[in-house]
Design an enzyme around this catalytic site. Structure first.
Site, mmCIF file in Angstrom:
data_model
loop_
_atom_site.group_PDB
_atom_site.id
_atom_site.type_symbol
_atom_site.label_atom_id
_atom_site.label_comp_id
_atom_site.label_asym_id
_atom_site.label_seq_id
_atom_site.Cartn_x
_atom_site.Cartn_y
_atom_site.Cartn_z
ATOM 1 N N HIS A 174 9.235 2.759 -4.591
ATOM 2 C CA HIS A 174 9.553 1.859 -3.727
ATOM 3 C C HIS A 174 10.903 1.689 -3.539
ATOM 4 C CE1 HIS A 174 6.445 -1.575 -5.647
ATOM 5 N NE2 HIS A 174 6.731 -0.397 -6.377
ATOM 6 N N GLU B 212 12.223 -0.248 -1.356
ATOM 7 C CA GLU B 212 12.850 -1.310 -0.509
ATOM 8 C C GLU B 212 12.823 -1.683 -2.234
ATOM 9 O OE1 GLU B 212 9.538 -0.847 -1.654
ATOM 10 O OE2 GLU B 212 9.466 -2.546 -2.545
ATOM 11 N N CYS C 246 3.705 2.643 -2.718
ATOM 12 C CA CYS C 246 3.359 2.679 -4.345
ATOM 13 C C CYS C 246 1.804 1.673 -3.813
ATOM 14 C CB CYS C 246 4.000 1.630 -4.778
ATOM 15 S SG CYS C 246 3.539 1.446 -6.600
HETATM 16 N N1 GLN Z 1 -0.974 0.095 -10.120
HETATM 17 C C1 GLN Z 1 -0.972 -1.263 -9.065
HETATM 18 C C2 GLN Z 1 -2.177 -0.389 -8.320
HETATM 19 O O1 GLN Z 1 -3.022 0.436 -8.515
HETATM 20 C C3 GLN Z 1 0.316 -0.382 -7.872
HETATM 21 C C4 GLN Z 1 1.798 -0.563 -8.525
HETATM 22 C C5 GLN Z 1 2.425 -0.675 -7.914
HETATM 23 O O2 GLN Z 1 2.322 -1.396 -6.108
HETATM 24 N N2 GLN Z 1 3.738 -1.100 -8.115
HETATM 25 O O3 GLN Z 1 -2.247 -1.324 -7.126
#
Ligand code: GLN
Length: 188
Positions: A171, A173, A78
């Protein structure tokens, strides 16, 4: 095997548990000295703009960039995927990334109104689907020729690798299923 988990901000402790389930030792990484002796590193989800700022203020950005160039195995999830990408769309102007994998990602690319969704994704190297949790996830808009796509959702890559750099827009995890951490560790 010693796996670092970038612990400046975000969902790092759940990654430590998943890695421990796979039999790896883990270390929280906050300053350059924490990189010594690592076999691999996980960059968690969280907020990539904040992580970018903290990577600079902690002095960790440049030594970590060098370790990645020296072929450290890295798994970014992410926000971690955003930090590893070559090009970031809808980032803050001062946001930095490591240019470690030849992809273009759009921050919050799945839309702000639907902040979060879950989906079972087919990962061909696993024998059953993986339940993926997407939270304000980045969307992959371009992949370079050296990218191996490991899984897609609705035709869009959500799990990919280039050499020893792995990225997931979700994610892994946050579900009690360590198979993707295990897949990563097999390559370390
Ligand atoms: N939108 C977040 C960002 O720009 C990422 C979101 C996340 O890691 N769950 O970093």
């Amino acid at each position: 095997m010693l796996v670092g988990v970038l612990a400046l901000q975000g969902a790092f402790s759940a990654h430590q548990s998943a890695l421990a389930d796979c039999g790896a030792s883990t270390r929280q990484v906050r300053v350059a000295g924490d990189l010594d002796g690592l076999d691999a590193l996980v960059m968690p989800g969280g907020e990539s703009t904040t992580m970018s700022r903290l990577l600079s203020t902690s002095g960790l950005f440049d030594p970590l960039a060098e370790r990645i160039r020296d072929d450290l195995a890295v798994f970014g999830t992410c926000a971690g995927m955003i930090l590893l990408a070559r090009d970031v769309l809808d980032g803050r102007p001062d946001q930095r990334s490591f240019d470690a994998i030849d992809i273009t990602v759009r921050r919050n690319g799945y839309g702000r109104q639907v902040d979060s969704f879950e989906a079972d994704i087919d990962v061909p190297s696993l024998n059953s689907p993986f339940h993926a949790v997407f939270i304000r996830a980045p969307k992959v808009e371009r992949i370079g020729p050296d990218i191996t796509v490991l899984a897609c959702h609705d035709g869009v890559p959500v799990l990919a690798r280039q050499g020893r750099v792995f990225v997931a827009s979700f994610h892994p995890e946050l579900t009690p299923d360590p198979r993707l951490h295990s897949l990563f560790l097999q390559e370390v």
